[in-house]
Design an enzyme around this catalytic site. Structure first.
Site, PDB file in Angstrom:
ATOM      1  N   SER A 156       0.838  -1.203   0.000  1.00  0.00           N
ATOM      2  CA  SER A 156       0.000   0.000   0.000  1.00  0.00           C
ATOM      3  C   SER A 156       0.870   1.250   0.000  1.00  0.00           C
ATOM      4  O   SER A 156       1.660   1.448  -0.911  1.00  0.00           O
ATOM      5  CB  SER A 156      -0.959  -0.046   1.191  1.00  0.00           C
ATOM      6  N   ASP A 202      -9.049  -4.515  -5.915  1.00  0.00           N
ATOM      7  CA  ASP A 202      -8.572  -3.534  -4.932  1.00  0.00           C
ATOM      8  C   ASP A 202      -9.406  -2.255  -5.040  1.00  0.00           C
ATOM      9  O   ASP A 202      -9.390  -1.586  -6.070  1.00  0.00           O
ATOM     10  CB  ASP A 202      -7.101  -3.233  -5.201  1.00  0.00           C
ATOM     11  N   HIS A 234      -7.307  -5.300  -1.700  1.00  0.00           N
ATOM     12  CA  HIS A 234      -6.130  -4.508  -1.354  1.00  0.00           C
ATOM     13  C   HIS A 234      -5.253  -5.205  -0.328  1.00  0.00           C
ATOM     14  O   HIS A 234      -4.061  -4.908  -0.226  1.00  0.00           O
ATOM     15  CB  HIS A 234      -6.588  -3.149  -0.809  1.00  0.00           C
TER      16      HIS A 234
END
Length: 285
Positions: A156, A202, A234
């Protein structure tokens, strides 16, 4: 005279046979571990026994400490190293499974905590580089590491940070952004071999606005690949993920260790039902 000639020729042949492995090793001195197979790169543990050591945030500067995972034996030589950053609001525990998995395949792995859980990608990139500097200069395992063979990865905002680190330090050998998030979309000056892994489903860092533009903007001359995991959210890097792990390992082996034995898993593009999209610069130079 002919008998003597035959004997000398025979001795030369035997000498050449014994010399061949040494010549091969000299051509690729960074290989670690046995010849890879599909099952070996999918395994949760490789051939190296692993130990770990905790690093307090109070003992370092520039990042928040973490955990170092490393092979216990150095009989095959030193190892390449990779620092891995967690994502926004997360700690190293969210990526801890990657530590022993990669270390057991022949890497020193540093899963780090960031200075704060809210640090943005640019800061996380700086922290990944600070962690590598600590690993190679001050850590208790520094003698096990080849400081010329380093890589970064992250999830991320940590993935966005790995792009920042790779752009800032072109001497790195590889970067692996996982479901990366970053407001910067163009990485045209990045020169480090980069393997971007995104999740098809995601909703936090949609691949259409993050992973794919990141990949597309990186020059092909840098060597790059993009892998999209079928129906993945995600948070696919937060639990053991075989597809992610096997190709991350192959990328690190290929570019950090210059181990062309792993090229077979990357080129041609993998035919894997868990992958919804794969793009690359094959064949690799």
């Amino acid at each position: 005279m002919r008998s003597t000639t035959r004997i000398l020729c025979g001795l030369a042949t035997v000498a050449a046979l014994f010399a061949a492995p040494a010549a091969y090793a000299a051509e690729n001195p960074y290989e670690r571990g046995p010849d890879p197979t599909e099952s070996s790169i999918e395994a949760s543990r490789g051939s190296f026994a692993v130990a770990q050591t905790s690093v307090s945030s109070l003992a370092v500067t520039g990042f928040g400490g973490g955990t170092i995972y490393y092979p216990t034996s150095t009989t095959q030589g030193t190892f390449g190293a990779v620092a891995i950053s967690p994502g926004y609001t997360a700690t190293q525990s969210s990526i801890a499974w990657m530590g022993p998995r990669l270390a057991s395949q022949g890497f020193v792995v540093f899963t780090i905590d960031t200075n704060t859980i809210y640090d943005q990608p640019e800061s996380r990139g700086d922290q990944l580089l600070a962690a590598l500097d600590y690993l190679t200069q001050r850590s208790t395992v520094r003698s096990r590491i080849d400081a010329t063979r380093l890589a970064v990865a992250g999830h991320s905002m940590g993935g966005g940070g790995s792009l920042e680190a790779a752009q800032d330090r072109p001497s790195l050998q590889a970067a692996v952004p996982l479901a990366p998030w970053n407001t910067q979309k163009s990485w045209s000056s990045l020169r480090v071999p980069t393997f971007v892994i995104g999740g098809e489903s995601d909703s936090v860092a949609p691949v259409a606005s993050h992973s794919i533009p990141f990949y597309t903007s990186i020059p092909a001359s840098a060597e790059k690949a993009y892998m999209e995991l079928d129906n993945a959210s995600h948070f696919f890097p937060n639990t053991a993920n075989t597809t992610m792990a096997k190709y991350t390992l192959s990328w690190l082996k290929r570019f950090v260790d210059n181990d062309t034995r792993y090229e077979q898993f990357l080129c041609p593009a993998p035919d894997d039902r868990t992958i919804s999209d794969y793009r690359d610069t094959c064949p690799h130079a």
